[in-house]
Design a protein around this motif. Structure first.
Motif, PDB file in Angstrom:
ATOM      1  N   GLU A  29     -34.978 -42.564 -21.286  1.00  0.00           N
ATOM      2  CA  GLU A  29     -34.326 -42.348 -22.460  1.00  0.00           C
ATOM      3  C   GLU A  29     -35.380 -43.049 -23.883  1.00  0.00           C
ATOM      4  OE1 GLU A  29     -33.386 -44.061 -19.815  1.00  0.00           O
ATOM      5  OE2 GLU A  29     -31.865 -45.622 -20.130  1.00  0.00           O
ATOM      6  N   ILE A  30     -36.041 -43.954 -23.557  1.00  0.00           N
ATOM      7  CA  ILE A  30     -36.879 -44.628 -24.560  1.00  0.00           C
ATOM      8  C   ILE A  30     -38.209 -43.716 -25.005  1.00  0.00           C
ATOM      9  CG2 ILE A  30     -38.488 -46.413 -24.959  1.00  0.00           C
ATOM     10  CD1 ILE A  30     -36.301 -48.452 -24.332  1.00  0.00           C
ATOM     11  N   GLN A  31     -38.759 -43.539 -23.619  1.00  0.00           N
ATOM     12  CA  GLN A  31     -39.982 -42.564 -23.589  1.00  0.00           C
ATOM     13  C   GLN A  31     -39.593 -41.157 -24.350  1.00  0.00           C
ATOM     14  OE1 GLN A  31     -42.429 -41.376 -20.171  1.00  0.00           O
ATOM     15  NE2 GLN A  31     -41.743 -43.503 -18.988  1.00  0.00           N
ATOM     16  N   ASP A  32     -38.423 -40.757 -24.206  1.00  0.00           N
ATOM     17  CA  ASP A  32     -38.216 -39.364 -25.106  1.00  0.00           C
ATOM     18  C   ASP A  32     -37.977 -39.634 -26.352  1.00  0.00           C
ATOM     19  OD1 ASP A  32     -38.248 -38.097 -22.473  1.00  0.00           O
ATOM     20  OD2 ASP A  32     -36.299 -38.110 -22.101  1.00  0.00           O
ATOM     21  N   VAL A  33     -37.715 -40.874 -26.931  1.00  0.00           N
ATOM     22  CA  VAL A  33     -37.608 -41.168 -28.287  1.00  0.00           C
ATOM     23  C   VAL A  33     -38.741 -41.402 -29.095  1.00  0.00           C
ATOM     24  CG1 VAL A  33     -34.993 -41.065 -28.397  1.00  0.00           C
ATOM     25  CG2 VAL A  33     -36.271 -43.196 -28.372  1.00  0.00           C
ATOM     26  N   ALA A  34     -39.777 -41.633 -28.265  1.00  0.00           N
ATOM     27  CA  ALA A  34     -41.000 -42.227 -28.724  1.00  0.00           C
ATOM     28  C   ALA A  34     -42.075 -41.294 -29.591  1.00  0.00           C
ATOM     29  CB  ALA A  34     -41.752 -42.912 -27.578  1.00  0.00           C
ATOM     30  N   ASP A  35     -42.764 -41.696 -30.324  1.00  0.00           N
ATOM     31  CA  ASP A  35     -43.678 -40.861 -30.989  1.00  0.00           C
ATOM     32  C   ASP A  35     -44.842 -40.611 -30.150  1.00  0.00           C
ATOM     33  OD1 ASP A  35     -42.770 -40.511 -33.869  1.00  0.00           O
ATOM     34  OD2 ASP A  35     -42.448 -42.750 -33.680  1.00  0.00           O
ATOM     35  N   PHE A  36     -45.186 -41.748 -29.599  1.00  0.00           N
ATOM     36  CA  PHE A  36     -46.356 -41.507 -28.552  1.00  0.00           C
ATOM     37  C   PHE A  36     -45.952 -42.623 -27.308  1.00  0.00           C
ATOM     38  CE2 PHE A  36     -50.201 -43.325 -26.756  1.00  0.00           C
ATOM     39  CZ  PHE A  36     -51.003 -42.048 -26.419  1.00  0.00           C
ATOM     40  N   VAL A  37     -46.259 -41.848 -25.970  1.00  0.00           N
ATOM     41  CA  VAL A  37     -46.214 -42.577 -24.799  1.00  0.00           C
ATOM     42  C   VAL A  37     -47.541 -42.504 -23.985  1.00  0.00           C
ATOM     43  CG1 VAL A  37     -44.757 -42.494 -22.499  1.00  0.00           C
ATOM     44  CG2 VAL A  37     -43.845 -41.314 -24.562  1.00  0.00           C
ATOM     45  N   GLY A  38     -47.996 -43.710 -23.580  1.00  0.00           N
ATOM     46  CA  GLY A  38     -49.111 -43.711 -22.916  1.00  0.00           C
ATOM     47  C   GLY A  38     -49.582 -44.987 -22.311  1.00  0.00           C
ATOM     48  N   ASP A  39     -50.832 -45.062 -21.773  1.00  0.00           N
ATOM     49  CA  ASP A  39     -51.335 -46.193 -21.179  1.00  0.00           C
ATOM     50  C   ASP A  39     -51.716 -47.259 -22.194  1.00  0.00           C
ATOM     51  OD1 ASP A  39     -53.569 -45.315 -22.138  1.00  0.00           O
ATOM     52  OD2 ASP A  39     -54.600 -45.231 -20.202  1.00  0.00           O
ATOM     53  N   SER A  40     -52.171 -48.468 -21.712  1.00  0.00           N
ATOM     54  CA  SER A  40     -52.320 -49.500 -22.872  1.00  0.00           C
ATOM     55  C   SER A  40     -53.458 -49.103 -23.809  1.00  0.00           C
ATOM     56  CB  SER A  40     -52.975 -50.780 -21.976  1.00  0.00           C
ATOM     57  OG  SER A  40     -51.963 -51.338 -21.072  1.00  0.00           O
ATOM     58  N   LEU A  41     -54.567 -48.162 -23.248  1.00  0.00           N
ATOM     59  CA  LEU A  41     -55.657 -48.048 -24.079  1.00  0.00           C
ATOM     60  C   LEU A  41     -55.391 -47.115 -25.028  1.00  0.00           C
ATOM     61  CD1 LEU A  41     -58.855 -48.328 -24.621  1.00  0.00           C
ATOM     62  CD2 LEU A  41     -59.024 -46.530 -23.043  1.00  0.00           C
ATOM     63  N   GLY A  42     -54.565 -46.032 -24.586  1.00  0.00           N
ATOM     64  CA  GLY A  42     -54.089 -44.968 -25.720  1.00  0.00           C
ATOM     65  C   GLY A  42     -53.031 -45.772 -26.572  1.00  0.00           C
ATOM     66  N   LEU A  43     -52.363 -46.525 -26.260  1.00  0.00           N
ATOM     67  CA  LEU A  43     -51.144 -47.028 -27.217  1.00  0.00           C
ATOM     68  C   LEU A  43     -52.217 -48.143 -28.092  1.00  0.00           C
ATOM     69  CD1 LEU A  43     -48.581 -48.154 -24.640  1.00  0.00           C
ATOM     70  CD2 LEU A  43     -48.330 -46.654 -26.550  1.00  0.00           C
TER      71      LEU A  43
END
Ligand code: 13P
Length: 307
Positions: A29-43
């Motif tokens: 439910e947090i992933q679904d409201v995020a603007d970006f979901v990713g790994d440590s590098l992408g973040l």
């Protein structure tokens, strides 16, 4: 369909001119409201490029701290300050400083899963997504200390042929996967590909068809001809895989005692805490300015190598 809490998160995000960055291990439910979901590098890249005033970092402490180091002028929030990391805890800055004092000239490569104070003592930072590239960027005549994940370090040594000194730290979640637990599951799914995170034990990694960062797991499973995958990492990863690659089957890697493997720190963040954090602009991440300045240098060196 959005829930009331998700709507509240979006409303507060809008009011605060905030961006929501979430790690692949966060609850669905947090992933679904995020603007970006990713790994440590992408973040880390997303944290660097955002124009928002506030970053709500849904991940663990070192991730939010990294965002603050990159963005001193922004308000960086972590929904729950107790969201820690066993790897970051396994390397104390004073122990590293003592070690460095006895080993002059050694290049310190620190995994991003480390505190700001450890980063400030490091020459370059890496994530699981770029550790091989980072180590290859270091002149061959230099001795390297890789800290604090010895399993990731071991895997990088195998990939690069480069001998390194390894700090004795582990991720308490990834070392729970065993040869036996994965073998039992594989017997039930003989056609499944095994995809493992490099923080896993060598004996588990050796069973894998692919070893990679959480972000690369998405790309691997998408392009693979296989239709069934055993995912040997924190089980939050399965949400994105199932959402983005709906035609394939993803099975959580089990431990000896549980059919999946959840990080209690990653799961500390909830939608309620996200709403409260945006409303009260707290808990806020702060880093002493002298530490921040020193920690930024090895992070920038990593980011300059590109994704
Ligand atoms: P990734 O960068 O592969 O998402 O790994 C993050 C992490 O903390 C693994 O335990």
């Amino acid at each position: 369909m959005s829930t009331v809490l998700q709507e509240q998160v979006r409303e507060w995000k809008h009011r605060r001119n905030a961006v929501i960055l979430a790690h692949n291990y966060q609850v669905p439910e947090i992933q679904d409201v995020a603007d970006f979901v990713g790994d440590s590098l992408g973040l880390s890249y997303k944290a660097r490029e955002t124009a928002a005033d506030v970053i709500l970092f849904c991940g663990v402490h070192f991730m939010a701290e990294t965002a603050k180091i990159i963005n001193p002028g922004k308000t960086v929030l972590l929904p729950d300050l107790e969201a820690g990391c066993s790897l970051a805890n396994s390397c104390d800055a004073s122990a590293l400083a003592e070690w460095k004092a006895k080993h002059s000239g050694v290049v310190v490569v620190s995994y991003i899963n480390s505190t700001a104070a450890v980063k400030a003592l490091s020459d370059i930072i890496c994530t699981s997504g770029n550790a091989v590239k980072v180590v290859r960027s270091i002149p061959a005549d230099k001795q390297i200390l890789f800290c604090p994940d010895e399993n990731l370090g071991q895997w990088v040594m195998e990939q690069t042929g480069r001998k390194m000194l390894l700090w004795p730290g582990v991720c308490h979640i990834h070392v729970k996967f065993t040869h036996e637990s994965i073998t039992r599951l594989r017997q039930q799914h003989p056609a499944a590909k095994i995809v493992a995170h490099p923080e896993c034990l060598p004996i588990v990694r050796a069973m894998a068809d692919e070893v990679c960062s959480t972000e690369k797991m998405i790309a691997y499973c998408r392009q693979s001809a296989a239709t069934e995958f055993i995912i040997v990492t924190e089980s939050g990863m399965l949400h994105r895989l199932r959402k983005e690659i709906p035609g394939k089957t993803f099975i959580a890697g089990p431990t000896d005692t549980c059919s999946c493997n959840e990080c209690e720190y990653m799961k500390k963040n909830t939608l309620e805490k996200c709403v409260a954090a945006l409303e009260h602009l707290a808990p806020e991440i702060t880093v002493p300015e002298d530490v921040r300045r020193r920690a930024l240098i090895p992070i920038e060196r990593m980011l300059a190598l590109g994704q």
